[in-house]
Motif scaffolding. Structure first.
Motif, PDB file in Angstrom:
ATOM      1  N   GLN A 187      -6.170   7.150   3.037  1.00 58.06           N
ATOM      2  CA  GLN A 187      -6.755   5.976   2.390  1.00 58.06           C
ATOM      3  C   GLN A 187      -7.762   6.448   1.344  1.00 58.06           C
ATOM      4  O   GLN A 187      -8.679   7.205   1.627  1.00 58.06           O
ATOM      5  CB  GLN A 187      -7.451   5.082   3.420  1.00 58.06           C
ATOM      6  N   GLN A 188      -7.522   6.023   0.114  1.00 60.01           N
ATOM      7  CA  GLN A 188      -8.407   6.363  -0.994  1.00 60.01           C
ATOM      8  C   GLN A 188      -8.640   5.113  -1.826  1.00 60.01           C
ATOM      9  O   GLN A 188      -7.691   4.567  -2.398  1.00 60.01           O
ATOM     10  CB  GLN A 188      -7.818   7.479  -1.870  1.00 60.01           C
ATOM     11  N   GLY A 189      -9.884   4.668  -1.899  1.00 59.76           N
ATOM     12  CA  GLY A 189     -10.186   3.475  -2.670  1.00 59.76           C
ATOM     13  C   GLY A 189      -9.421   2.280  -2.159  1.00 59.76           C
ATOM     14  O   GLY A 189      -9.448   1.969  -0.967  1.00 59.76           O
ATOM     15  N   GLN A 190      -8.704   1.607  -3.046  1.00 48.25           N
ATOM     16  CA  GLN A 190      -7.934   0.420  -2.690  1.00 48.25           C
ATOM     17  C   GLN A 190      -6.469   0.734  -2.393  1.00 48.25           C
ATOM     18  O   GLN A 190      -5.612  -0.155  -2.471  1.00 48.25           O
ATOM     19  CB  GLN A 190      -8.017  -0.614  -3.820  1.00 48.25           C
ATOM     20  N   ALA A 191      -6.171   1.972  -2.033  1.00 46.82           N
ATOM     21  CA  ALA A 191      -4.802   2.381  -1.714  1.00 46.82           C
ATOM     22  C   ALA A 191      -4.772   3.052  -0.347  1.00 46.82           C
ATOM     23  O   ALA A 191      -5.712   3.749   0.039  1.00 46.82           O
ATOM     24  CB  ALA A 191      -4.256   3.328  -2.780  1.00 46.82           C
ATOM     25  N   ALA A 192      -3.701   2.819   0.392  1.00 48.13           N
ATOM     26  CA  ALA A 192      -3.516   3.461   1.691  1.00 48.13           C
ATOM     27  C   ALA A 192      -2.037   3.767   1.878  1.00 48.13           C
ATOM     28  O   ALA A 192      -1.174   2.968   1.489  1.00 48.13           O
ATOM     29  CB  ALA A 192      -4.026   2.569   2.818  1.00 48.13           C
ATOM     30  N   HIS A 193      -1.750   4.933   2.462  1.00 50.97           N
ATOM     31  CA  HIS A 193      -0.372   5.353   2.665  1.00 50.97           C
ATOM     32  C   HIS A 193      -0.195   5.915   4.070  1.00 50.97           C
ATOM     33  O   HIS A 193      -1.049   6.642   4.570  1.00 50.97           O
ATOM     34  CB  HIS A 193       0.041   6.412   1.634  1.00 50.97           C
ATOM     35  N   LEU A 194       0.940   5.565   4.658  1.00 49.49           N
ATOM     36  CA  LEU A 194       1.317   6.078   5.966  1.00 49.49           C
ATOM     37  C   LEU A 194       2.552   6.949   5.753  1.00 49.49           C
ATOM     38  O   LEU A 194       3.556   6.485   5.214  1.00 49.49           O
ATOM     39  CB  LEU A 194       1.634   4.906   6.899  1.00 49.49           C
ATOM     40  N   VAL A 195       2.458   8.224   6.139  1.00 46.42           N
ATOM     41  CA  VAL A 195       3.556   9.169   5.955  1.00 46.42           C
ATOM     42  C   VAL A 195       4.296   9.315   7.277  1.00 46.42           C
ATOM     43  O   VAL A 195       3.711   9.699   8.289  1.00 46.42           O
ATOM     44  CB  VAL A 195       3.037  10.533   5.473  1.00 46.42           C
ATOM     45  N   LEU A 196       5.594   8.982   7.252  1.00 47.17           N
ATOM     46  CA  LEU A 196       6.386   8.888   8.475  1.00 47.17           C
ATOM     47  C   LEU A 196       7.642   9.743   8.419  1.00 47.17           C
ATOM     48  O   LEU A 196       8.084  10.167   7.350  1.00 47.17           O
ATOM     49  CB  LEU A 196       6.807   7.430   8.699  1.00 47.17           C
ATOM     50  N   GLU A 197       8.216   9.935   9.577  1.00 43.72           N
ATOM     51  CA  GLU A 197       9.532  10.567   9.683  1.00 43.72           C
ATOM     52  C   GLU A 197      10.553   9.711   8.930  1.00 43.72           C
ATOM     53  O   GLU A 197      10.577   8.484   9.069  1.00 43.72           O
ATOM     54  CB  GLU A 197       9.914  10.667  11.161  1.00 43.72           C
ATOM     55  N   PHE A 198      11.402  10.341   8.126  1.00 50.29           N
ATOM     56  CA  PHE A 198      12.455   9.616   7.429  1.00 50.29           C
ATOM     57  C   PHE A 198      13.655   9.486   8.352  1.00 50.29           C
ATOM     58  O   PHE A 198      14.159  10.474   8.896  1.00 50.29           O
ATOM     59  CB  PHE A 198      12.860  10.338   6.140  1.00 50.29           C
ATOM     60  N   ILE A 199      14.107   8.258   8.554  1.00 46.69           N
ATOM     61  CA  ILE A 199      15.213   7.981   9.476  1.00 46.69           C
ATOM     62  C   ILE A 199      16.479   7.725   8.676  1.00 46.69           C
ATOM     63  O   ILE A 199      16.548   6.770   7.893  1.00 46.69           O
ATOM     64  CB  ILE A 199      14.884   6.766  10.364  1.00 46.69           C
ATOM     65  N   ARG A 200      17.467   8.557   8.880  1.00 48.99           N
ATOM     66  CA  ARG A 200      18.760   8.383   8.212  1.00 48.99           C
ATOM     67  C   ARG A 200      19.614   7.424   9.035  1.00 48.99           C
ATOM     68  O   ARG A 200      20.055   7.750  10.126  1.00 48.99           O
ATOM     69  CB  ARG A 200      19.485   9.722   8.079  1.00 48.99           C
TER      70      ARG A 200
END
Length: 264
Positions: free
Chosen positions: A110-123
């Motif tokens: 989370q940086q400023g007004q942005a947030a990201h969740l990094v997840l396992e990629f499911i094929r």
């Protein structure tokens, strides 16, 4: 320029804008964008009212394919609320990492007004899309039973935590079938929450989060319980085994009558 994906708009926005300057629709992150100096966006996979999901690669981990969930919040006043939901989803996934059908979470930023969740990629593809593309043909009952057992393992673990966790949105479109056509993964724990540690907090009304047809009456009025997930599981298995979408309480009553009828 970043083109708005709203069919009624289509305005070209300057690079870097997160929402369309004309209609406010969340804008997709451009392919090739590198987030936090590490995660390179390849393409958008899905988008909803609260977040967009992208296929990306981790440039610092042998270009491993990952999924990046981008939190969308056009209203600055709601940012803190949505950020708490987003952070809670990451915490819940970490608490369930011992269960094989739950996606791994690699990072939360989370940086400023942005947030990201990094997840396992499911094929794979979600079970609802598979049914709809196959004229709503039901899945073999043996497979449905096996999937139900795997989901029960997750719900048992969640409900036995202190305080108990409830999913609140179990349905076929939140279950992914992998490329081996047998293994499943549960996705989207963004609506999951704990019930509270005291009787008072457990009985207090919660935010009304539900999918019509799969949710029981107590969840619809904002008072979900652990057994509410079991109702949704029953509706999900019914849908997968029959090809017919459940209608909540009414489907439950029809099944109850059928089971009581000796001619059925």
């Amino acid at each position: 320029p970043n083109l708005c994906t709203n069919p009624a708009c289509g305005v070209a926005n300057p690079p870097g804008e997160r929402n369309c300057q004309r209609c406010g629709t969340p804008l997709p992150t451009a392919a090739g964008t590198v987030l936090h100096g590490r995660y390179r966006i390849e393409r958008q996979l899905a988008v909803g009212g609260f977040g967009a999901v992208y296929l990306a690669v981790d440039t610092k981990s042998s270009n491993r394919q990952i999924a990046v969930k981008d939190m969308i919040c056009a209203d600055p006043q709601e940012f803190g609320i949505r950020l708490n939901f987003f952070r809670r989803e990451a915490e819940i996934l970490r608490s369930l990492e011992s269960l094989p059908i739950v996606p791994r979470v690699y990072d939360f930023i989370q940086q400023g007004q942005a947030a990201h969740l990094v997840l396992e990629f499911i094929r794979g593809q979600d079970l609802l899309k598979i049914m709809e593309s196959n004229a709503n043909k039901p899945f073999p009952i043996a497979k449905v039973i096996g999937w139900g057992k795997s989901i029960c393992d997750v719900l048992t673990h969640m409900h036995s935590l202190s305080p108990p966790l409830i999913h609140r949105d179990l349905k076929p479109d939140n279950i992914m079938l992998l490329e081996d056509q047998s293994t499943i993964k549960m996705i989207d724990f963004g609506t999951a929450r704990d019930l509270g540690r005291t009787h008072r907090t457990r009985m207090a009304a919660k935010t009304r989060v539900f999918t019509e047809g799969y949710a029981p009456p107590e969840q619809i009025i904002g008072k979900p319980e652990a057994r509410s997930d079991l109702f949704a599981l029953a509706g999900t298995l019914y849908h997968l085994a029959t090809g017919k979408a459940p209608e909540g309480f009414y489907t439950a009553q029809e099944l109850k009558a059928d089971l009581a009828d000796p001619k059925s």
